[in-house]
Scaffold this motif. Structure first.
Motif, PDB file in Angstrom:
ATOM      1  N   LEU A   1      23.727  45.436  -9.338  1.00 52.00           N
ATOM      2  CA  LEU A   1      23.130  45.355 -10.667  1.00 52.00           C
ATOM      3  C   LEU A   1      24.169  44.964 -11.720  1.00 52.00           C
ATOM      4  O   LEU A   1      23.901  44.120 -12.586  1.00 52.00           O
ATOM      5  N   SER A   2      25.342  45.567 -11.643  1.00 49.00           N
ATOM      6  CA  SER A   2      26.392  45.249 -12.620  1.00 49.00           C
ATOM      7  C   SER A   2      26.836  43.792 -12.505  1.00 49.00           C
ATOM      8  O   SER A   2      27.018  43.104 -13.512  1.00 49.00           O
ATOM      9  N   ASN A   3      26.973  43.321 -11.274  1.00 50.46           N
ATOM     10  CA  ASN A   3      27.367  41.919 -11.072  1.00 50.46           C
ATOM     11  C   ASN A   3      26.300  40.970 -11.603  1.00 50.46           C
ATOM     12  O   ASN A   3      26.614  39.921 -12.193  1.00 50.46           O
ATOM     13  N   PHE A   4      25.027  41.327 -11.381  1.00 49.44           N
ATOM     14  CA  PHE A   4      23.946  40.470 -11.867  1.00 49.44           C
ATOM     15  C   PHE A   4      23.975  40.384 -13.393  1.00 49.44           C
ATOM     16  O   PHE A   4      23.801  39.302 -13.964  1.00 49.44           O
ATOM     17  N   MET A   5      24.207  41.510 -14.068  1.00 52.11           N
ATOM     18  CA  MET A   5      24.251  41.497 -15.533  1.00 52.11           C
ATOM     19  C   MET A   5      25.449  40.709 -16.042  1.00 52.11           C
ATOM     20  O   MET A   5      25.357  40.053 -17.084  1.00 52.11           O
ATOM     21  N   GLN A   6      26.554  40.755 -15.325  1.00 54.37           N
ATOM     22  CA  GLN A   6      27.724  39.964 -15.730  1.00 54.37           C
ATOM     23  C   GLN A   6      27.430  38.474 -15.618  1.00 54.37           C
ATOM     24  O   GLN A   6      27.860  37.679 -16.458  1.00 54.37           O
ATOM     25  N   GLU A   7      26.676  38.095 -14.587  1.00 53.17           N
ATOM     26  CA  GLU A   7      26.349  36.688 -14.376  1.00 53.17           C
ATOM     27  C   GLU A   7      25.162  36.227 -15.208  1.00 53.17           C
ATOM     28  O   GLU A   7      25.021  35.030 -15.496  1.00 53.17           O
ATOM     29  N   ASN A   8      24.302  37.165 -15.611  1.00 56.09           N
ATOM     30  CA  ASN A   8      23.095  36.829 -16.384  1.00 56.09           C
ATOM     31  C   ASN A   8      22.975  37.777 -17.571  1.00 56.09           C
ATOM     32  O   ASN A   8      22.087  38.637 -17.635  1.00 56.09           O
ATOM     33  N   PRO A   9      23.885  37.650 -18.544  1.00 56.21           N
ATOM     34  CA  PRO A   9      23.951  38.612 -19.653  1.00 56.21           C
ATOM     35  C   PRO A   9      22.738  38.608 -20.575  1.00 56.21           C
ATOM     36  O   PRO A   9      22.561  39.548 -21.352  1.00 56.21           O
ATOM     37  N   GLU A  10      21.884  37.585 -20.499  1.00 53.55           N
ATOM     38  CA  GLU A  10      20.715  37.546 -21.382  1.00 53.55           C
ATOM     39  C   GLU A  10      19.507  38.256 -20.768  1.00 53.55           C
ATOM     40  O   GLU A  10      18.428  38.258 -21.346  1.00 53.55           O
ATOM     41  N   THR A  11      19.686  38.880 -19.634  1.00 51.16           N
ATOM     42  CA  THR A  11      18.598  39.605 -18.978  1.00 51.16           C
ATOM     43  C   THR A  11      18.072  40.726 -19.869  1.00 51.16           C
ATOM     44  O   THR A  11      18.851  41.454 -20.488  1.00 51.16           O
ATOM     45  N   ASN A  12      16.740  40.869 -19.926  1.00 48.63           N
ATOM     46  CA  ASN A  12      16.115  41.941 -20.693  1.00 48.63           C
ATOM     47  C   ASN A  12      15.378  42.943 -19.818  1.00 48.63           C
ATOM     48  O   ASN A  12      15.159  44.081 -20.222  1.00 48.63           O
ATOM     49  N   LEU A  13      14.959  42.504 -18.628  1.00 50.25           N
ATOM     50  CA  LEU A  13      14.128  43.344 -17.770  1.00 50.25           C
ATOM     51  C   LEU A  13      14.539  43.194 -16.314  1.00 50.25           C
ATOM     52  O   LEU A  13      14.698  42.074 -15.820  1.00 50.25           O
ATOM     53  N   ILE A  14      14.710  44.325 -15.637  1.00 50.19           N
ATOM     54  CA  ILE A  14      14.931  44.358 -14.192  1.00 50.19           C
ATOM     55  C   ILE A  14      13.862  45.247 -13.582  1.00 50.19           C
ATOM     56  O   ILE A  14      13.648  46.375 -14.047  1.00 50.19           O
ATOM     57  N   ILE A  15      13.176  44.752 -12.561  1.00 49.35           N
ATOM     58  CA  ILE A  15      12.127  45.521 -11.890  1.00 49.35           C
ATOM     59  C   ILE A  15      12.604  45.881 -10.491  1.00 49.35           C
ATOM     60  O   ILE A  15      13.044  45.009  -9.733  1.00 49.35           O
ATOM     61  N   ILE A  16      12.521  47.155 -10.161  1.00 50.53           N
ATOM     62  CA  ILE A  16      12.865  47.631  -8.823  1.00 50.53           C
ATOM     63  C   ILE A  16      11.565  47.999  -8.117  1.00 50.53           C
ATOM     64  O   ILE A  16      10.836  48.892  -8.554  1.00 50.53           O
ATOM     65  N   ASP A  17      11.272  47.322  -7.024  1.00 45.94           N
ATOM     66  CA  ASP A  17       9.991  47.494  -6.325  1.00 45.94           C
ATOM     67  C   ASP A  17      10.275  47.620  -4.818  1.00 45.94           C
ATOM     68  O   ASP A  17      10.562  46.637  -4.156  1.00 45.94           O
ATOM     69  N   THR A  18      10.212  48.828  -4.303  1.00 51.37           N
ATOM     70  CA  THR A  18       9.876  50.101  -4.903  1.00 51.37           C
ATOM     71  C   THR A  18      11.111  51.004  -4.914  1.00 51.37           C
ATOM     72  O   THR A  18      12.125  50.692  -4.288  1.00 51.37           O
ATOM     73  N   LEU A  19      10.972  52.154  -5.580  1.00 54.72           N
ATOM     74  CA  LEU A  19      12.080  53.105  -5.634  1.00 54.72           C
ATOM     75  C   LEU A  19      12.515  53.535  -4.239  1.00 54.72           C
ATOM     76  O   LEU A  19      13.709  53.682  -3.969  1.00 54.72           O
ATOM     77  N   GLN A  20      11.554  53.725  -3.361  1.00 58.21           N
ATOM     78  CA  GLN A  20      11.867  54.210  -2.025  1.00 58.21           C
ATOM     79  C   GLN A  20      12.790  53.265  -1.263  1.00 58.21           C
ATOM     80  O   GLN A  20      13.554  53.691  -0.392  1.00 58.21           O
ATOM     81  N   LYS A  21      12.739  51.976  -1.593  1.00 58.81           N
ATOM     82  CA  LYS A  21      13.569  50.986  -0.904  1.00 58.81           C
ATOM     83  C   LYS A  21      15.054  51.128  -1.237  1.00 58.81           C
ATOM     84  O   LYS A  21      15.917  50.680  -0.479  1.00 58.81           O
ATOM     85  N   VAL A  22      15.355  51.734  -2.391  1.00 62.66           N
ATOM     86  CA  VAL A  22      16.752  51.768  -2.826  1.00 62.66           C
ATOM     87  C   VAL A  22      17.325  53.182  -2.903  1.00 62.66           C
ATOM     88  O   VAL A  22      18.474  53.353  -3.304  1.00 62.66           O
ATOM     89  N   ARG A  23      16.537  54.185  -2.535  1.00 62.44           N
ATOM     90  CA  ARG A  23      17.080  55.536  -2.532  1.00 62.44           C
ATOM     91  C   ARG A  23      17.510  55.914  -1.125  1.00 62.44           C
ATOM     92  O   ARG A  23      17.198  55.237  -0.156  1.00 62.44           O
ATOM     93  N   GLU A  24      18.228  57.012  -1.029  1.00 67.20           N
ATOM     94  CA  GLU A  24      18.771  57.423   0.263  1.00 67.20           C
ATOM     95  C   GLU A  24      17.648  57.787   1.235  1.00 67.20           C
ATOM     96  O   GLU A  24      16.518  58.051   0.829  1.00 67.20           O
ATOM     97  N   GLU A  25      17.982  57.799   2.515  1.00 66.43           N
ATOM     98  CA  GLU A  25      17.007  58.212   3.516  1.00 66.43           C
ATOM     99  C   GLU A  25      16.716  59.696   3.334  1.00 66.43           C
ATOM    100  O   GLU A  25      17.496  60.429   2.762  1.00 66.43           O
ATOM    101  N   GLY A  26      15.609  60.164   3.843  1.00 71.99           N
ATOM    102  CA  GLY A  26      15.119  61.543   3.693  1.00 71.99           C
ATOM    103  C   GLY A  26      16.171  62.628   3.827  1.00 71.99           C
ATOM    104  O   GLY A  26      17.290  62.479   3.436  1.00 71.99           O
ATOM    105  N   GLY A  27      15.801  63.763   4.331  1.00 72.36           N
ATOM    106  CA  GLY A  27      16.751  64.853   4.498  1.00 72.36           C
ATOM    107  C   GLY A  27      16.720  65.813   3.333  1.00 72.36           C
ATOM    108  O   GLY A  27      15.723  65.954   2.632  1.00 72.36           O
ATOM    109  N   ASP A  28      17.845  66.488   3.106  1.00 75.45           N
ATOM    110  CA  ASP A  28      17.893  67.530   2.079  1.00 75.45           C
ATOM    111  C   ASP A  28      18.007  66.961   0.676  1.00 75.45           C
ATOM    112  O   ASP A  28      18.007  67.699  -0.302  1.00 75.45           O
ATOM    113  N   GLY A  29      18.161  65.627   0.563  1.00 81.10           N
ATOM    114  CA  GLY A  29      18.367  65.029  -0.749  1.00 81.10           C
ATOM    115  C   GLY A  29      17.141  65.007  -1.633  1.00 81.10           C
ATOM    116  O   GLY A  29      17.242  64.757  -2.827  1.00 81.10           O
TER     117      GLY A  29
END
Length: 239
Positions: A27-55
């Motif tokens: 995300l940080s690299n993308f903003m450095q390369e595209n500083p005029e960005t206003n919106l980032i969509i993450i679809d879905t949250l489950q795809k980018v969070r840790e695998e199950g367990g105690d977390g």
């Protein structure tokens, strides 16, 4: 999707790392390369969070959304996170958001969309947020464009309150001074306001539509290696 062929400002990524790991750098690299960005969509949250367990706990859910919110605030952008709801009904529709209340508690706002039934073209959209009152909209799905369109609202459509900062800008950007470009620090000096430059840009990012709709002043913000710059342009109303 329709209407995306002519734009060069829409980017898709079909893979991503996990929050607190590779995603942060991506995300940080993308903003450095595209500083005029206003919106980032993450679809879905489950795809980018840790695998199950105690977390999967309140503190972990709160930390995950809090980290994404800190990223969004640092760049003055919106991060829209797509997430699932539970199948079980709840008296408060926002309790249907899957996970603990930490997800909802850390976010600035939430939208819950629910169809009357799976095959229906009718739906309700409930909205809550820190900067606006609760709202409920009735939507109809346009079968030609596949977009959801507003049919009615169960309460009066919310109007943004007057923002004193926008009044100052409307007196600064006039027929005799139609354009301005500079740093947030220079803008604070021009407007002679007691506000930190980064707070000023955050307010302007939130109020950009209001500035355009009510004062015909277009606001834009960009970031480069030399820092952030903001600009204003008075737009002549269409006859």
């Amino acid at each position: 999707m329709f209407g995306t062929e002519s734009t060069d400002k829409l980017f898709f990524s079909v893979s991503a790392g996990k929050i607190n790991k590779e995603l942060d750098e991506q995300l940080s690299n993308f903003m450095q390369e595209n500083p005029e960005t206003n919106l980032i969509i993450i679809d879905t949250l489950q795809k980018v969070r840790e695998e199950g367990g105690d977390g999967y706990s309140y503190s972990n859910d709160y930390q995950i959304i809090g980290r994404l919110k800190s990223f969004a605030d640092s760049y003055g952008i919106c991060v829209l996170i797509v997430h699932h709801t539970r199948k079980e009904k709840a008296e408060d529709i926002f309790e249907m958001i899957s996970g603990t209340t930490g997800l909802f508690g850390a976010a600035d706002g939430a939208f819950v969309m629910q169809k009357e039934k799976r095959t229906s073209n009718s739906a309700t959209l409930e909205i809550v947020g820190r900067d606006q009152p609760d709202q409920r909209f009735k939507l109809i799905r346009n079968i030609e464009t596949l977009a959801w369109e507003l049919e009615s609202s169960e309460n009066e459509l919310w109007n943004e309150p007057k923002e004193p900062l926008l009044e100052l800008i409307s007196k600064f950007i006039t027929e005799t001074n139609k354009e301005w470009n500079g740093t947030p620090t220079q803008l604070v000096e021009e407007l002679d306001v007691d506000i930190k430059p980064n707070t000023l840009t955050m307010k302007l990012n939130v109020s950009a539509n209001q500035l355009m709709n009510e004062y015909n002043i277009r606001y834009s913000s960009s970031r480069s290696h030399s820092g952030r710059r903001v600009s204003f342009e008075l737009i002549e109303p269409e006859v």
